[in-house]
Design a protein around this motif. Structure first.
Motif, short mmCIF file in Angstrom:
data_model
loop_
_atom_site.label_atom_id
_atom_site.label_comp_id
_atom_site.label_asym_id
_atom_site.label_seq_id
_atom_site.Cartn_x
_atom_site.Cartn_y
_atom_site.Cartn_z
N GLU A 66 0.82 -1.20 0.00
CA GLU A 66 0.00 0.00 0.00
C GLU A 66 0.87 1.26 0.00
O GLU A 66 0.57 2.24 -0.70
N GLN A 67 1.94 1.25 0.78
CA GLN A 67 2.83 2.42 0.82
C GLN A 67 3.54 2.61 -0.51
O GLN A 67 3.80 3.74 -0.93
N VAL A 68 3.87 1.51 -1.19
CA VAL A 68 4.48 1.62 -2.52
C VAL A 68 3.50 2.26 -3.49
O VAL A 68 3.86 3.16 -4.27
N GLN A 69 2.26 1.82 -3.47
CA GLN A 69 1.26 2.41 -4.36
C GLN A 69 1.02 3.87 -4.02
O GLN A 69 0.85 4.70 -4.92
N ASN A 70 1.05 4.20 -2.74
CA ASN A 70 0.90 5.59 -2.34
C ASN A 70 2.06 6.43 -2.84
O ASN A 70 1.90 7.59 -3.24
N TYR A 71 3.27 5.85 -2.83
CA TYR A 71 4.44 6.57 -3.35
C TYR A 71 4.30 6.84 -4.85
O TYR A 71 4.69 7.90 -5.34
N PHE A 72 3.72 5.89 -5.57
CA PHE A 72 3.47 6.10 -7.00
C PHE A 72 2.47 7.23 -7.21
O PHE A 72 2.60 8.01 -8.16
N PHE A 73 1.46 7.32 -6.33
CA PHE A 73 0.49 8.41 -6.45
C PHE A 73 1.16 9.76 -6.24
O PHE A 73 0.89 10.72 -6.97
N GLU A 74 2.02 9.83 -5.23
CA GLU A 74 2.62 11.11 -4.87
C GLU A 74 3.78 11.49 -5.79
O GLU A 74 4.09 12.68 -5.93
N ASN A 75 4.44 10.51 -6.40
CA ASN A 75 5.60 10.78 -7.26
C ASN A 75 5.43 10.04 -8.58
O ASN A 75 6.16 9.08 -8.87
N PRO A 76 4.47 10.45 -9.41
CA PRO A 76 4.20 9.69 -10.64
C PRO A 76 5.34 9.71 -11.65
O PRO A 76 5.42 8.82 -12.50
N ASP A 77 6.21 10.72 -11.60
CA ASP A 77 7.32 10.78 -12.55
C ASP A 77 8.55 10.03 -12.05
O ASP A 77 9.25 9.36 -12.83
N LEU A 78 8.84 10.16 -10.76
CA LEU A 78 10.04 9.55 -10.19
C LEU A 78 9.87 8.06 -9.93
O LEU A 78 10.81 7.27 -10.14
N ALA A 79 8.71 7.64 -9.45
CA ALA A 79 8.50 6.26 -9.02
C ALA A 79 8.78 5.23 -10.12
O ALA A 79 9.44 4.22 -9.86
N PRO A 80 8.32 5.43 -11.36
CA PRO A 80 8.64 4.42 -12.39
C PRO A 80 10.14 4.25 -12.63
O PRO A 80 10.61 3.13 -12.89
N TRP A 81 10.91 5.31 -12.53
CA TRP A 81 12.36 5.21 -12.71
C TRP A 81 12.99 4.44 -11.55
O TRP A 81 13.89 3.61 -11.76
N LEU A 87 14.23 -0.55 -6.79
CA LEU A 87 14.40 0.10 -5.50
C LEU A 87 13.19 -0.04 -4.59
O LEU A 87 13.26 0.34 -3.42
N PHE A 88 12.09 -0.59 -5.09
CA PHE A 88 10.96 -0.95 -4.23
C PHE A 88 10.98 -2.44 -3.90
O PHE A 88 10.10 -2.92 -3.19
N ASP A 89 11.96 -3.16 -4.44
CA ASP A 89 12.16 -4.58 -4.15
C ASP A 89 13.65 -4.83 -3.97
O ASP A 89 14.24 -5.69 -4.61
N VAL A 90 14.26 -4.05 -3.09
CA VAL A 90 15.72 -4.06 -2.96
C VAL A 90 16.24 -5.44 -2.65
O VAL A 90 17.17 -5.96 -3.30
N TYR A 91 15.65 -6.11 -1.65
CA TYR A 91 16.24 -7.35 -1.14
C TYR A 91 15.97 -8.54 -2.04
O TYR A 91 16.52 -9.63 -1.79
N SER A 92 15.14 -8.39 -3.05
CA SER A 92 14.94 -9.45 -4.03
C SER A 92 15.40 -9.03 -5.42
O SER A 92 15.09 -9.69 -6.40
N SER A 93 16.15 -7.94 -5.49
CA SER A 93 16.60 -7.42 -6.78
C SER A 93 17.80 -8.22 -7.29
O SER A 93 18.56 -8.80 -6.49
N PRO A 94 18.03 -8.27 -8.60
CA PRO A 94 19.19 -9.00 -9.13
C PRO A 94 20.51 -8.42 -8.66
O PRO A 94 21.45 -9.17 -8.37
N TRP A 95 20.63 -7.09 -8.58
CA TRP A 95 21.92 -6.52 -8.20
C TRP A 95 22.23 -6.78 -6.73
O TRP A 95 23.39 -6.99 -6.36
N TYR A 96 21.22 -6.80 -5.87
CA TYR A 96 21.47 -7.10 -4.46
C TYR A 96 21.83 -8.57 -4.29
O TYR A 96 22.70 -8.92 -3.49
N ALA A 97 21.16 -9.43 -5.06
CA ALA A 97 21.49 -10.86 -5.01
C ALA A 97 22.91 -11.12 -5.50
O ALA A 97 23.61 -11.99 -4.97
N ALA A 98 23.36 -10.36 -6.51
CA ALA A 98 24.72 -10.53 -7.01
C ALA A 98 25.75 -10.16 -5.93
O ALA A 98 26.73 -10.88 -5.72
#
Length: 517
Positions: A66-81, A87-98
């Protein structure tokens, strides 16, 4: 006159030769040495900590979608980047796993050989007594009437806790092995912690959902708003427990400079560990999860779910239920939400709304919320008529209204509970019937929680040994002097900096001198 010119040494490979190139196996060995060095492990550990910073600053889908979706509402331009870089799935991201895997390999290749070397060192005997003890950081010499054998015999009780190696005229003693043992233990525990986290990620799962007061939840895949299983988890075989939210209470500071801040949250739940089991009750609080059948149910947050009753143009009640709204901030709990009515006729209805738990008029004349508690609830809606797009096949968020195929028909006044807004052109009515609380929950199952805890404790113990244990060596030599008396030499060496051990050597020499008088 003959001038001498420096000449380069001749190469055995002939003129124009260069250094031999590394073979593929040589490059592999070079890369392995670099990867398994302690410097590389420290760099990777720093990168792992650095990579975790976005996970603590930005909302994570694995914690609160819910907080992630709220962040998309508040930052529609920055959030997709930010989402492109996970960065909304840091601990399951490929670069963190590497980074995680490289750190695991680096620690394995670095710590295991070091542990074996330390084991061999602990089994080895202390080094022989050097010829020149006066060159040691601490040395003392005195004479005694005791024989050399008596000197060495009296020295042994003073070297309690040391490993002693006896020579013909001297004793060599060593202590402080626990420092390196603690160092090895710390790194082995860190390696075990990484393994435990990997096991938990592979065999565990976590899921998030919203639960409105009075609603129930069964631990099945369709009940989750977001579900993140490990690779070895069968979603159809997870723990079959059930729970119901009976009541939720949120307390806020009423007065003073901290007015409006949260004081406490508690949720009364009823649960069954399996179908047919006896119902039990539990008070769910922050950091006080419910333990049920190997899983933990955590209370993450709460919000408000205004209830609406929608009647279409034919007079049929097509919706009568609470709808969770997502809060913008925790100070006022001003919340945004969407009401979708796909069963209305002849056209579908949709509403976007703003919920104000404690409505008040600001100096500018705007309606705002001045307190997070639902003291004076009001809701303002915008109505849309048309096609909600639910049949297009595209996935939609329940917190967004896709109004490309819809027409806005008006905006409601500020509605209090019990108020009804009649839509223009007889499109229907919507009644604000009341407010309920909802809570956001996370269900987590992690079979490696205990091993991870044991590893963390072992790491702390090893670190304490590294910080407070000082490795040191002591030598005592006794030889007959020219005057017939025995010359006693005491020397000490500390492998770490600090004057405390040098003073300990002086106490040992003084104590031996006292014993021999």
């Amino acid at each position: 006159m003959t001038s001498l010119k420096p000449t380069a040494p001749a190469s055995s490979d002939g003129p124009g030769s260069s250094a031999p190139r590394l073979s593929p196996l040589g490059w592999v060995r070079w890369a392995w040495r670099i990867l398994t060095s302690m410097r590389t492990a420290l760099i990777l550990l720093f990168l792992l900590a650095l990579g975790a910073i976005p996970g603590s600053l930005l909302p994570q889908r694995g914690v609160s979608i819910e907080q992630v979706q709220n962040y998309f509402f508040e930052n529609p331009d920055l959030a997709p980047w930010l989402d492109r870089f996970f960065l909304f799935d840091v601990y399951s991201s490929p670069w963190y796993a590497a980074i995680y895997l490289l750190l695991f390999v680096s620690l394995t290749g670095c710590v295991l050989p070091r542990a074996l070397a330390h084991y061999r060192l602990m089994r080895a005997r202390p080094p022989k007594t050097p010829r020149r003890l006066d060159r040691m950081p601490y040395s003392a010499t005195f004479s005694t009437d005791a024989t050399p054998d008596e000197v060495l015999t009296q020295a042994r009780p003073l070297l309690k806790g040391y490993r002693i190696e006896a020579d013909t005229d001297s004793l060599s003693a060593e202590a402080g092995y626990l420092r390196e043992t603690g160092n090895v233990l710390f790194h082995l525990a860190l390696l075990a912690l990484l393994v435990a986290l990997a096991i938990g990620s592979f065999f565990g799962y976590r899921g998030n959902m919203l639960l409105v007061e009075g609603d129930s939840f069964a631990n099945t895949l369709p009940s989750y708003d977001a579900f993140h299983p490990g690779h070895a988890v069968d979603p159809d075989a997870i723990e079959p427990f059930w729970l119901r939210l009976d009541d939720f209470e949120a307390a806020f500071v009423q007065d003073g400079s901290f007015s409006g801040q949260a004081d406490s949250f508690s949720a009364d739940v009823t649960y069954r560990e399996a179908p047919g089991e006896v119902e039990q009750t539990h008070v769910l609080k922050v950091n006080h999860p419910l333990q049920v059948d190997g899983a933990q149910v955590y209370l993450l947050g709460h919000g408000y779910a205004p209830s609406f009753k929608v009647t279409d143009s034919r007079g049929d009640v097509v919706l009568d239920q609470p709808v969770p709204f997502l809060f913008r901030d925790t100070f006022t709990f001003t919340s945004d939400g969407v009401v979708k009515v796909p069963d209305s006729a002849p056209e579908q209805l949709g509403f976007t709304g703003v919920f104000l738990p404690s409505a008040a008029t600001a100096e500018s004349g705007d309606l705002v919320s001045d307190f997070p508690e639902a003291r004076n609830p009001r809701v303002v809606l915008k109505g849309f008529v048309g096609d909600l797009g639910l049949d297009s096949g595209d996935s939609q968020s329940v917190y967004q209204l896709y109004a490309e195929r819809m027409t806005q028909v008006g905006e409601s006044p500020a509605m209090a509970p019990g108020d009804t807004w009649e839509l223009p052109d007889g499109a229907g009515t919507i009644e604000f019937t009341g407010v309920s609380d909802y809570i956001s929950l996370q269900v987590a199952s992690n079979p490696s929680r205990v091993p991870a805890l044991v590893s963390a404790i072992a790491a702390v113990v090893g670190l304490l040994g590294t910080l407070f244990v000082q490795p040191r060596r002591v030598w005592v030599r006794a030889r007959p002097g020219a005057d017939g008396r025995t010359v006693v030499e005491v020397a000490g060496l500390v492998k770490t900096e600090g004057a405390a051990s040098l003073a300990r050597f002086h106490e040992l020499a003084s104590g031996l001198n006292q014993r021999l008088r």
